[in-house]
Design a protein around this motif. Structure first.
Motif, PDB file in Angstrom:
ATOM      1  N   TYR A 184      31.686  28.666   4.752  1.00  0.00           N
ATOM      2  CA  TYR A 184      30.118  27.956   3.980  1.00  0.00           C
ATOM      3  C   TYR A 184      30.064  28.448   2.704  1.00  0.00           C
ATOM      4  O   TYR A 184      29.854  29.615   2.735  1.00  0.00           O
ATOM      5  CB  TYR A 184      29.106  27.965   5.108  1.00  0.00           C
ATOM      6  CG  TYR A 184      27.733  27.466   4.659  1.00  0.00           C
ATOM      7  CD1 TYR A 184      27.512  26.078   4.615  1.00  0.00           C
ATOM      8  CD2 TYR A 184      26.871  28.399   3.965  1.00  0.00           C
ATOM      9  CE1 TYR A 184      26.486  25.772   4.303  1.00  0.00           C
ATOM     10  CE2 TYR A 184      25.714  27.871   3.447  1.00  0.00           C
ATOM     11  CZ  TYR A 184      25.373  26.660   3.353  1.00  0.00           C
ATOM     12  OH  TYR A 184      24.135  26.387   3.101  1.00  0.00           O
ATOM     13  N   ASP A 219      27.263  28.158  -0.410  1.00  0.00           N
ATOM     14  CA  ASP A 219      26.102  27.627  -0.879  1.00  0.00           C
ATOM     15  C   ASP A 219      26.135  27.879  -2.299  1.00  0.00           C
ATOM     16  O   ASP A 219      25.866  29.041  -2.835  1.00  0.00           O
ATOM     17  CB  ASP A 219      24.769  28.124  -0.124  1.00  0.00           C
ATOM     18  CG  ASP A 219      23.491  27.441  -0.855  1.00  0.00           C
ATOM     19  OD1 ASP A 219      23.539  26.561  -1.439  1.00  0.00           O
ATOM     20  OD2 ASP A 219      22.552  27.591  -0.154  1.00  0.00           O
ATOM     21  N   ILE A 277      32.939  24.177   4.019  1.00  0.00           N
ATOM     22  CA  ILE A 277      31.668  23.114   3.792  1.00  0.00           C
ATOM     23  C   ILE A 277      31.126  23.869   2.244  1.00  0.00           C
ATOM     24  O   ILE A 277      30.735  25.084   2.390  1.00  0.00           O
ATOM     25  CB  ILE A 277      30.570  23.405   4.899  1.00  0.00           C
ATOM     26  CG1 ILE A 277      31.045  22.512   6.119  1.00  0.00           C
ATOM     27  CG2 ILE A 277      29.382  22.545   4.316  1.00  0.00           C
ATOM     28  CD1 ILE A 277      30.255  22.684   7.354  1.00  0.00           C
ATOM     29  N   ASP A 293      27.984  23.503  -0.049  1.00  0.00           N
ATOM     30  CA  ASP A 293      26.868  23.060  -0.198  1.00  0.00           C
ATOM     31  C   ASP A 293      26.178  22.869  -1.401  1.00  0.00           C
ATOM     32  O   ASP A 293      25.852  24.083  -2.089  1.00  0.00           O
ATOM     33  CB  ASP A 293      25.658  23.892   0.670  1.00  0.00           C
ATOM     34  CG  ASP A 293      24.366  23.322   0.860  1.00  0.00           C
ATOM     35  OD1 ASP A 293      24.038  22.241   0.408  1.00  0.00           O
ATOM     36  OD2 ASP A 293      23.727  23.732   1.984  1.00  0.00           O
ATOM     37  N   ARG A 340      23.615  20.918  -2.192  1.00  0.00           N
ATOM     38  CA  ARG A 340      22.215  20.107  -2.183  1.00  0.00           C
ATOM     39  C   ARG A 340      21.177  20.589  -3.002  1.00  0.00           C
ATOM     40  O   ARG A 340      20.499  19.870  -3.526  1.00  0.00           O
ATOM     41  CB  ARG A 340      21.821  20.049  -0.748  1.00  0.00           C
ATOM     42  CG  ARG A 340      22.698  19.416   0.206  1.00  0.00           C
ATOM     43  CD  ARG A 340      22.049  19.554   1.733  1.00  0.00           C
ATOM     44  NE  ARG A 340      22.380  20.871   2.093  1.00  0.00           N
ATOM     45  CZ  ARG A 340      22.022  21.355   3.454  1.00  0.00           C
ATOM     46  NH1 ARG A 340      21.300  20.663   3.992  1.00  0.00           N
ATOM     47  NH2 ARG A 340      22.193  22.388   3.672  1.00  0.00           N
ATOM     48  N   LEU A 361      28.216  18.922   0.675  1.00  0.00           N
ATOM     49  CA  LEU A 361      26.984  18.412   0.890  1.00  0.00           C
ATOM     50  C   LEU A 361      26.224  18.066  -0.180  1.00  0.00           C
ATOM     51  O   LEU A 361      26.412  18.800  -1.364  1.00  0.00           O
ATOM     52  CB  LEU A 361      26.292  19.477   1.817  1.00  0.00           C
ATOM     53  CG  LEU A 361      26.811  19.960   2.968  1.00  0.00           C
ATOM     54  CD1 LEU A 361      25.850  21.110   3.777  1.00  0.00           C
ATOM     55  CD2 LEU A 361      27.419  19.077   4.065  1.00  0.00           C
ATOM     56  N   THR A 405      21.205  17.044  -6.271  1.00  0.00           N
ATOM     57  CA  THR A 405      22.751  17.297  -6.948  1.00  0.00           C
ATOM     58  C   THR A 405      22.855  16.598  -8.233  1.00  0.00           C
ATOM     59  O   THR A 405      22.837  15.369  -8.276  1.00  0.00           O
ATOM     60  CB  THR A 405      23.850  16.840  -5.905  1.00  0.00           C
ATOM     61  OG1 THR A 405      23.488  17.298  -4.637  1.00  0.00           O
ATOM     62  CG2 THR A 405      25.181  17.395  -6.436  1.00  0.00           C
ATOM     63  N   GLY A 434      25.518  13.386   3.034  1.00  0.00           N
ATOM     64  CA  GLY A 434      23.990  13.466   2.429  1.00  0.00           C
ATOM     65  C   GLY A 434      23.546  12.289   1.923  1.00  0.00           C
ATOM     66  O   GLY A 434      24.005  11.336   2.454  1.00  0.00           O
ATOM     67  N   LEU A 462      24.095  19.249   6.719  1.00  0.00           N
ATOM     68  CA  LEU A 462      25.016  20.292   7.267  1.00  0.00           C
ATOM     69  C   LEU A 462      25.241  20.123   8.892  1.00  0.00           C
ATOM     70  O   LEU A 462      26.531  20.150   9.411  1.00  0.00           O
ATOM     71  CB  LEU A 462      24.425  21.748   7.299  1.00  0.00           C
ATOM     72  CG  LEU A 462      25.139  23.157   7.646  1.00  0.00           C
ATOM     73  CD1 LEU A 462      26.446  23.091   7.166  1.00  0.00           C
ATOM     74  CD2 LEU A 462      24.196  24.237   7.503  1.00  0.00           C
TER      75      LEU A 462
END
Length: 326
Positions: A140, A142, A170, A172, A174, A233, A238, A259, A313
């Motif tokens: 993950y 971010d 993943i 992220d 967002r 995501l 974004t 998303g 998520l």
């Protein structure tokens, strides 16, 4: 922080000094508006939109639309709101600095460095908010902004090396408003093999040239590689270079996008001083993807799996669990 740079800064030239107070005069307002009109008429990436918007601003000048705004911040906010309402371009912005931007040549490097640190610096870990391993060996990341490679490249390389051996990833985006395209492309490069992939290029209106961009044949450290699942995501926040990463991976069928539809900013911009206290975020180029032939301007990146941003998520993890089976 509302918007971010997808292209490099323009070379800045010194401008006359201006009083450091927040009050501005009618001459200051006129100087800024005339510079905005000139940009729209001669360099804005969409010629028709630029000319029609410039005509509206000329009417605004004649009608005294901005006359009641006597402080720099109120005026710049109003001009920005007007620009974006007329063009639909979230990168067009007039920014006010209470301290004069530059008084001589020696200020140029200091101004550039200050802006880079402001948006991308170590105080936000160069945009890498979190790197971790989730259950089932899922990586993950971010990522909150894409800094210049020379500033935050080592941090991004370290993050990509952490997730390289995980079974799925993943990313992220967002809360990611964009940044520098080179770093977004660096992240994409870790998700392919050494064969270069065509990424979104940049068409520059003033020079009438298209510069094609590619994934990197070599990356420092270990690649995540081209075969393991990747989920990205996104949300309505974004924007810009973050959208470029999602759009490229979607166009190359390399990731599932999860998303909300993103913000829709596909026009790179540069800083252009237009007054001793005002900078125009100048838009002279547009993104062009070689696979789709288009971009995400105004329409955003459309998710493959629709979900509210705060549920994206969980939705990605649910989809991954189906892939892995019982």
């Amino acid at each position: 922080m509302r918007r971010f740079i997808l292209a490099a800064f323009l070379s800045l030239t010194p401008l006359p000094a201006f009083a450091q107070g927040a009050e501005i005069t009618a001459n200051d307002r006129s100087e800024v508006i005339e510079a905005v009109i000139t940009h729209l008429e001669t360099h804005y990436v969409d010629m028709a939109v630029g000319k029609s918007t410039a005509a509206k601003f000329r009417e605004d000048l004649a009608d005294g639309h901005f006359d009641a705004l006597t402080t720099g911040h109120a005026f710049s906010d109003a001009v920005t709101d007007r620009l974006q309402a007329l063009t639909g371009d979230g990168h067009l912005n007039v920014e006010y600095f209470e301290k004069p931007i530059m008084q001589d040549d020696s200020d140029e490097d200091a101004f550039n460095a200050e802006q880079m640190e402001r948006w991308y610096g170590s105080h936000i870990n160069f945009g890498v908010e979190s790197v971790k391993r989730l259950d089932s060996n899922i990586g993950y990341l971010d990522l909150r902004v894409f800094p210049p490679v020379e500033m935050g490249g080592d941090t991004f390389v370290a993050a990509m090396n952490v997730v390289a051996n995980m079974d799925a990833l993943i990313i992220d985006l967002r809360e990611n408003g964009g940044g520098i395209g080179d770093t977004a492309d660096l992240v994409a490069s870790y998700l392919f093999g050494p064969d270069r992939q065509q990424l979104t290029g940049i068409y520059d209106r003033p020079s009438d040239t298209l510069t094609q961009r590619f994934s990197q044949a070599y990356v420092p450290g270990a690649r995540f590689g081209p075969d393991k699942p990747v989920y990205v995501l996104i949300s309505k926040k974004t924007f810009s270079a973050a959208e470029a990463l999602a759009y490229n991976l979607q166009a190359l069928d390399r990731a599932e996008i999860v998303g909300e539809t993103s913000g829709g900013g596909a026009h790179p911009f540069d800083y252009q001083p237009i007054h001793s206290n005002f900078v125009l975020w100048s838009v002279t180029a547009k993104s062009v993807n070689p696979i789709t032939g288009g971009n995400w301007q105004s329409v955003g990146v459309k998710p493959d799996i629709k979900a509210p941003a705060d549920a994206a998520l969980d939705r990605a993890l649910e989809d991954l669990s189906r892939l892995s089976g019982p």
